[in-house]
Design a protein around this motif. Structure first.
Motif, PDB file in Angstrom:
ATOM      1  N   LEU A 167      47.240  24.767 -31.630  1.00  0.00           N
ATOM      2  CA  LEU A 167      47.949  23.496 -31.593  1.00  0.00           C
ATOM      3  C   LEU A 167      49.313  23.660 -32.244  1.00  0.00           C
ATOM      4  CD1 LEU A 167      45.157  20.920 -32.599  1.00  0.00           C
ATOM      5  CD2 LEU A 167      45.889  21.610 -30.299  1.00  0.00           C
ATOM      6  N   VAL A 168      50.334  23.100 -31.593  1.00  0.00           N
ATOM      7  CA  VAL A 168      51.682  23.053 -32.154  1.00  0.00           C
ATOM      8  C   VAL A 168      52.022  21.584 -32.334  1.00  0.00           C
ATOM      9  CG1 VAL A 168      54.131  23.518 -31.750  1.00  0.00           C
ATOM     10  CG2 VAL A 168      52.409  25.227 -31.120  1.00  0.00           C
ATOM     11  N   VAL A 169      52.308  21.201 -33.572  1.00  0.00           N
ATOM     12  CA  VAL A 169      52.589  19.805 -33.887  1.00  0.00           C
ATOM     13  C   VAL A 169      54.086  19.601 -34.003  1.00  0.00           C
ATOM     14  CG1 VAL A 169      52.181  17.901 -35.489  1.00  0.00           C
ATOM     15  CG2 VAL A 169      50.427  19.666 -35.176  1.00  0.00           C
ATOM     16  N   LEU A 170      54.614  18.671 -33.195  1.00  0.00           N
ATOM     17  CA  LEU A 170      56.017  18.287 -33.307  1.00  0.00           C
ATOM     18  C   LEU A 170      56.112  16.968 -34.055  1.00  0.00           C
ATOM     19  CD1 LEU A 170      57.871  18.975 -29.932  1.00  0.00           C
ATOM     20  CD2 LEU A 170      58.080  20.207 -32.089  1.00  0.00           C
ATOM     21  N   HIS A 171      57.054  16.912 -34.973  1.00  0.00           N
ATOM     22  CA  HIS A 171      57.288  15.680 -35.743  1.00  0.00           C
ATOM     23  C   HIS A 171      58.780  15.558 -35.981  1.00  0.00           C
ATOM     24  CE1 HIS A 171      56.684  12.360 -38.373  1.00  0.00           C
ATOM     25  NE2 HIS A 171      56.979  13.013 -39.486  1.00  0.00           N
ATOM     26  N   GLU A 172      59.364  14.467 -35.462  1.00  0.00           N
ATOM     27  CA  GLU A 172      60.800  14.227 -35.590  1.00  0.00           C
ATOM     28  C   GLU A 172      61.616  15.418 -35.097  1.00  0.00           C
ATOM     29  OE1 GLU A 172      61.352  13.131 -39.673  1.00  0.00           O
ATOM     30  OE2 GLU A 172      60.509  11.125 -39.369  1.00  0.00           O
ATOM     31  N   GLY A 173      61.160  16.011 -33.974  1.00  0.00           N
ATOM     32  CA  GLY A 173      61.898  17.086 -33.333  1.00  0.00           C
ATOM     33  C   GLY A 173      61.702  18.473 -33.908  1.00  0.00           C
ATOM     34  N   ARG A 174      60.897  18.589 -34.937  1.00  0.00           N
ATOM     35  CA  ARG A 174      60.655  19.891 -35.560  1.00  0.00           C
ATOM     36  C   ARG A 174      59.178  20.267 -35.486  1.00  0.00           C
ATOM     37  NH1 ARG A 174      64.962  21.560 -38.743  1.00  0.00           N
ATOM     38  NH2 ARG A 174      66.485  19.948 -39.331  1.00  0.00           N
ATOM     39  N   ILE A 175      58.885  21.557 -35.590  1.00  0.00           N
ATOM     40  CA  ILE A 175      57.498  22.000 -35.650  1.00  0.00           C
ATOM     41  C   ILE A 175      56.976  21.761 -37.058  1.00  0.00           C
ATOM     42  CG2 ILE A 175      55.943  23.975 -35.549  1.00  0.00           C
ATOM     43  CD1 ILE A 175      57.596  25.096 -33.293  1.00  0.00           C
ATOM     44  N   ALA A 176      55.956  20.898 -37.151  1.00  0.00           N
ATOM     45  CA  ALA A 176      55.360  20.569 -38.443  1.00  0.00           C
ATOM     46  C   ALA A 176      54.163  21.441 -38.759  1.00  0.00           C
ATOM     47  CB  ALA A 176      54.945  19.096 -38.464  1.00  0.00           C
ATOM     48  N   ALA A 177      53.527  22.002 -37.733  1.00  0.00           N
ATOM     49  CA  ALA A 177      52.368  22.875 -37.942  1.00  0.00           C
ATOM     50  C   ALA A 177      52.124  23.662 -36.668  1.00  0.00           C
ATOM     51  CB  ALA A 177      51.133  22.071 -38.314  1.00  0.00           C
ATOM     52  N   ASP A 178      51.535  24.845 -36.809  1.00  0.00           N
ATOM     53  CA  ASP A 178      51.262  25.719 -35.666  1.00  0.00           C
ATOM     54  C   ASP A 178      50.095  26.614 -36.053  1.00  0.00           C
ATOM     55  OD1 ASP A 178      51.188  27.589 -33.639  1.00  0.00           O
ATOM     56  OD2 ASP A 178      53.307  28.135 -33.765  1.00  0.00           O
ATOM     57  N   GLY A 179      48.983  26.515 -35.299  1.00  0.00           N
ATOM     58  CA  GLY A 179      47.849  27.357 -35.611  1.00  0.00           C
ATOM     59  C   GLY A 179      46.586  26.881 -34.907  1.00  0.00           C
ATOM     60  N   PRO A 180      45.445  27.468 -35.246  1.00  0.00           N
ATOM     61  CA  PRO A 180      44.167  27.038 -34.672  1.00  0.00           C
ATOM     62  C   PRO A 180      43.907  25.575 -35.025  1.00  0.00           C
ATOM     63  CG  PRO A 180      43.941  29.147 -35.810  1.00  0.00           C
ATOM     64  CD  PRO A 180      45.286  28.606 -36.174  1.00  0.00           C
ATOM     65  N   PRO A 181      43.199  24.841 -34.163  1.00  0.00           N
ATOM     66  CA  PRO A 181      42.989  23.409 -34.400  1.00  0.00           C
ATOM     67  C   PRO A 181      42.438  23.074 -35.779  1.00  0.00           C
ATOM     68  CG  PRO A 181      42.304  23.971 -32.182  1.00  0.00           C
ATOM     69  CD  PRO A 181      42.653  25.262 -32.861  1.00  0.00           C
ATOM     70  N   GLU A 182      41.474  23.844 -36.250  1.00  0.00           N
ATOM     71  CA  GLU A 182      40.852  23.518 -37.538  1.00  0.00           C
ATOM     72  C   GLU A 182      41.805  23.705 -38.713  1.00  0.00           C
ATOM     73  OE1 GLU A 182      39.746  27.846 -36.648  1.00  0.00           O
ATOM     74  OE2 GLU A 182      40.052  25.963 -35.548  1.00  0.00           O
ATOM     75  N   GLN A 183      42.845  24.539 -38.521  1.00  0.00           N
ATOM     76  CA  GLN A 183      43.828  24.739 -39.582  1.00  0.00           C
ATOM     77  C   GLN A 183      44.988  23.749 -39.497  1.00  0.00           C
ATOM     78  OE1 GLN A 183      45.098  28.838 -39.767  1.00  0.00           O
ATOM     79  NE2 GLN A 183      43.002  29.633 -39.637  1.00  0.00           N
ATOM     80  N   VAL A 184      45.157  23.148 -38.326  1.00  0.00           N
ATOM     81  CA  VAL A 184      46.276  22.227 -38.104  1.00  0.00           C
ATOM     82  C   VAL A 184      45.900  20.790 -38.425  1.00  0.00           C
ATOM     83  CG1 VAL A 184      47.698  21.187 -36.295  1.00  0.00           C
ATOM     84  CG2 VAL A 184      47.505  23.669 -36.458  1.00  0.00           C
ATOM     85  N   LEU A 185      44.718  20.367 -37.976  1.00  0.00           N
ATOM     86  CA  LEU A 185      44.325  18.959 -38.121  1.00  0.00           C
ATOM     87  C   LEU A 185      43.741  18.690 -39.503  1.00  0.00           C
ATOM     88  CD1 LEU A 185      42.817  18.371 -34.562  1.00  0.00           C
ATOM     89  CD2 LEU A 185      45.095  17.741 -35.417  1.00  0.00           C
ATOM     90  N   THR A 186      44.564  18.894 -40.514  1.00  0.00           N
ATOM     91  CA  THR A 186      44.147  18.679 -41.896  1.00  0.00           C
ATOM     92  C   THR A 186      44.351  17.214 -42.286  1.00  0.00           C
ATOM     93  OG1 THR A 186      46.350  19.163 -42.749  1.00  0.00           O
ATOM     94  CG2 THR A 186      44.831  21.033 -42.472  1.00  0.00           C
TER      95      THR A 186
END
Length: 246
Positions: A198-217
């Protein structure tokens, strides 16, 4: 094909920066879910990566010629409008446009139509299908393109639950064949279940990038999505459930 984005940024005419210094690699065998709230920059990233928007930075895909790009990546835009009164089969055949005509065309089209469970509708007018069926027909068109990379902007929006799951399973299957998928998604549960990353975008920037269990904290869910959620592993795979607002 490996998609490489380096310091990709997009600034609108009003001066608003909608994508900020994004660096990202999408390799064969990956199913990446691009997630984030509305307005985070997901659609902008997908379009800028193809050179469809003026941008600074580099994209290995945008650097290709239009013909090379069409053979390297299929794009499923967020819009589901079908403007022409074509049969489903003819619509899906348009996905073969980047390739020289060959006997492989009919096989690829029939396979894509079958993959999206549209075989009974192959000779119906696409404009007369339901909204969900039209969405599946457009996914089939992208599949018929048979590219090593698939870029999809909210591909499961408007689909019923069974079609959503089937589409996510199909995308995951493509990656086992050595292809890559980058799809923007709003359903965090399906993203957690089927995406390898999963790659999380927030306000145009990458906020997190990794396996789902490590991203959805808990911290990220609160800061980016303003929700709480539960992430567990079961015999049926990873399960994520939004539980409330923060």
């Amino acid at each position: 094909m490996t998609l490489t984005l380096q310091s990709l940024s997009v600034t609108r005419q009003n001066g608003r920066e909608t994508l900020r210094d994004v660096s990202l690699t999408v390799a064969p065998g990956e199913f990446i879910g691009l997630i984030g709230p509305n307005g985070a920059g997901k659609t902008t990233l997908l379009r800028a990566a193809q050179g469809l928007l003026p941008a600074t930075g580099t994209s290995s895909l945008a650097a290709l010629t239009p013909t090379q790009r069409a053979r390297a990546a299929a794009f499923l835009p967020q819009s589901r409008e079908i403007a022409w009164d074509l049969t489903v089969e003819t619509l899906v055949t348009l996905g073969r446009t980047p390739h020289a005509p060959s006997e492989a065309d009919a096989t690829a089209v029939a396979k894509a139509i079958d993959q999206m469970a549209l075989t009974p509708h192959a000779h119906r007018r696409a404009t007369r299908l339901s909204g969900g069926e039209q969405a599946r027909a457009l996914i089939a068109r992208a599949l018929a393109q048979e590219t090593p990379l698939l870029l999809a902007d909210e591909p499961i929006a408007g689909l019923d639950p069974a079609a959503q799951i089937a589409t996510m399973q199909l995308f995951a299957q493509l990656t086992t064949e050595g292809r890559a998928v980058l799809a923007s998604l709003h359903d965090l549960s399906l993203a957690a279940r089927h995406c390898t990353r999963l790659v999380v975008l927030h306000e145009g920037r990458i906020a997190a990038d990794g396996p789902p269990e490590q991203v959805l904290t808990p911290q990220l869910l609160a800061e980016v999505f303003h929700i709480t959620g539960s992430f567990v592993f079961t015999d049926h795979g990873a399960l994520f459930t939004p539980t409330g607002l923060t």
